[in-house]
Design a protein around this motif. Structure first.
Motif, mmCIF file in Angstrom:
data_model
loop_
_atom_site.group_PDB
_atom_site.id
_atom_site.type_symbol
_atom_site.label_atom_id
_atom_site.label_comp_id
_atom_site.label_asym_id
_atom_site.label_seq_id
_atom_site.Cartn_x
_atom_site.Cartn_y
_atom_site.Cartn_z
ATOM 1 N N GLY A 112 35.424 21.594 -38.203
ATOM 2 C CA GLY A 112 34.228 20.748 -38.273
ATOM 3 C C GLY A 112 33.737 20.398 -39.663
ATOM 4 O O GLY A 112 32.587 19.959 -39.817
ATOM 5 N N HIS A 113 34.579 20.547 -40.679
ATOM 6 C CA HIS A 113 34.131 20.190 -42.035
ATOM 7 C C HIS A 113 34.180 18.677 -42.235
ATOM 8 O O HIS A 113 35.081 17.998 -41.727
ATOM 9 C CB HIS A 113 35.018 20.874 -43.080
ATOM 10 C CG HIS A 113 34.844 22.353 -43.121
ATOM 11 N ND1 HIS A 113 33.791 22.962 -43.769
ATOM 12 C CD2 HIS A 113 35.563 23.346 -42.563
ATOM 13 C CE1 HIS A 113 33.881 24.263 -43.619
ATOM 14 N NE2 HIS A 113 34.942 24.535 -42.884
ATOM 15 N N ALA A 114 33.230 18.166 -43.001
ATOM 16 C CA ALA A 114 33.267 16.747 -43.363
ATOM 17 C C ALA A 114 34.321 16.567 -44.452
ATOM 18 O O ALA A 114 34.317 17.289 -45.456
ATOM 19 C CB ALA A 114 31.893 16.321 -43.881
ATOM 20 N N VAL A 115 35.245 15.631 -44.229
ATOM 21 C CA VAL A 115 36.377 15.450 -45.142
ATOM 22 C C VAL A 115 36.583 13.964 -45.434
ATOM 23 O O VAL A 115 36.371 13.121 -44.565
ATOM 24 C CB VAL A 115 37.700 15.968 -44.508
ATOM 25 C CG1 VAL A 115 38.814 16.024 -45.554
ATOM 26 C CG2 VAL A 115 37.535 17.331 -43.888
ATOM 27 N N GLN A 116 37.016 13.696 -46.652
ATOM 28 C CA GLN A 116 37.420 12.346 -47.045
ATOM 29 C C GLN A 116 38.820 12.476 -47.648
ATOM 30 O O GLN A 116 39.068 13.406 -48.414
ATOM 31 C CB GLN A 116 36.423 11.858 -48.093
ATOM 32 C CG GLN A 116 36.696 10.520 -48.658
ATOM 33 C CD GLN A 116 35.381 9.888 -49.116
ATOM 34 O OE1 GLN A 116 34.550 9.499 -48.297
ATOM 35 N NE2 GLN A 116 35.178 9.825 -50.415
ATOM 36 N N VAL A 117 39.736 11.568 -47.289
ATOM 37 C CA VAL A 117 41.121 11.691 -47.736
ATOM 38 C C VAL A 117 41.438 10.595 -48.743
ATOM 39 O O VAL A 117 41.365 9.404 -48.415
ATOM 40 C CB VAL A 117 42.093 11.619 -46.535
ATOM 41 C CG1 VAL A 117 43.538 11.757 -47.014
ATOM 42 C CG2 VAL A 117 41.772 12.723 -45.540
ATOM 43 N N GLY A 118 41.796 10.987 -49.955
ATOM 44 C CA GLY A 118 42.122 10.026 -51.006
ATOM 45 C C GLY A 118 43.619 9.846 -51.126
ATOM 46 O O GLY A 118 44.380 10.800 -51.020
ATOM 47 N N SER A 119 44.041 8.611 -51.343
ATOM 48 C CA SER A 119 45.469 8.323 -51.491
ATOM 49 C C SER A 119 45.625 7.092 -52.356
ATOM 50 O O SER A 119 44.737 6.235 -52.410
ATOM 51 C CB SER A 119 46.094 8.082 -50.114
ATOM 52 O OG SER A 119 47.423 7.616 -50.260
#
Ligand SMILES: NC(=O)c1ccc[n+]([C@@H]2O[C@H](COP(=O)([O-])OP(=O)(O)OC[C@H]3O[C@@H](n4cnc5c(N)ncnc54)[C@H](OP(=O)(O)O)[C@@H]3O)[C@@H](O)[C@H]2O)c1
Length: 276
Positions: A23-30
């Motif tokens: 349940g962690h808030a995550v943002q994925v950079g690429s």
């Protein structure tokens, strides 16, 4: 929120699943955010392009960072500005080599670590040995019923399942216990390349064979995929590991409370990639 950089990589993909599962808030950079699967909260982030940093770090408190030293000063400044208080760096045990400064593979990781040395936030460093996934490089030959070309068939490695690396990063990002340390990660066994190829046959049922080639012949064979200076770095490293078992650590157990997965588990998880 946690920012995962290098979003299309194997470790990043497993880490995203682990963080989402609890349940962690995550943002994925690429660099190619548009190529991330639908439903992944993607953001453009090229660690060689500081122009992408502010947007990728907006609202972020922790970062899983790939080792790209070129703009580390700019990245640390942008992260501090955004209020990041913890960075987990994916480095490499290659930095421990006595010749690390003259080997391009080791040096880029060493420079990435040095780039964070004066960072104002907490920095945790993961130094894995060889990824089990490196075996994918042999899959094309095996699927084509060709022998795998090896310049050093008796060189040892310490193959680690990428999921174990991701679980170590997950532990550091989500629990305070081991935050701020430097961790050398290995798989549970040191195995020669020949032993790894034998295990591919045993686990996948697809016959895998070896041809012993000269370092120059190997370099020519991979020239299309591996730049010459990088190939030289790998050859240097394998030459030093030839007939020399790699020291094994129990750091995966320390960080995740379970032993590192054996190479055979990685092969079971990825058998279809060798069968074609
Ligand atoms: N393979 C090994 O045995 C091994 C051992 C120890 C450490 N490592 C380290 O682990 C990392 C992944 O290795 P791998 O073999 O799994 O490689 P890989 O599958 O080719 O993945 C490379 C990753 O690096 C990211 N990346 C590359 N340049 C980037 C940039 N300028 N900005 C942001 N991200 C960038 C890519 O992310 P996007 O394409 O999504 O941007 C991708 O996720 C590397 O840093 C490697 O040095 C590997």
């Amino acid at each position: 929120m946690i920012l995962i950089t290098g979003g299309r990589g194997a470790v990043a993909t497993d880490l995203l699943s682990l963080l989402r599962a609890d349940g962690h808030a995550v943002q994925v950079g690429s660099r190619r955010a548009e190529q991330l699967p639908a439903g992944v909260p993607a953001v453009a982030c090229d660690l060689r392009d500081p122009g992408t940093f502010a947007a990728a770090l907006d609202g972020v408190s922790s970062v899983f960072l790939y080792a790209e030293p070129e703009c580390s000063t700019e990245f640390v400044s942008a992260a501090a500005e955004a209020g990041v208080d913890h960075i987990v760096l994916l480095s490499s045990s290659a930095v421990l080599d006595p010749d690390a400064t003259s080997n391009p593979v080791a040096k880029s990781h060493l420079d990435a670590e040095l780039g964070l040395a004066d960072a104002p936030m907490t920095v945790s460093v993961l130094r894995p040995g060889a990824f089990a996934g490196n075996a994918r490089g042999w899959s094309f030959a095996i699927k084509a019923d060709r022998p795998v070309s090896l310049p050093y068939p008796d060189a040892y490695a310490d193959p680690i399942h990428e999921l174990d690396v991701a679980e170590c990063a997950h532990a550091l990002l989500t629990k305070p216990d081991h935050r701020g340390g430097v961790y050398t990660l290995t798989g549970p066994q040191t195995l020669t390349f020949t032993a790894q190829i034998d295990l591919i046959t045993k686990v996948t049922g697809r016959a895998a064979t070896i041809v012993h080639v000269t370092p120059d012949a190997w370099k020519q064979e991979v020239a299309e995929f591996i730049p010459a200076h990088y190939a030289d770095g790998l050859l240097d490293y394998w030459r030093r590991c030839d007939g020399v078992p790699t020291p094994i650590t129990d750091t995966v157990t320390t960080l995740t409370a379970h032993p590192a997965r054996p190479f055979t588990t990685w092969l079971e998880d990825h058998a279809s990639e060798f069968i074609g």
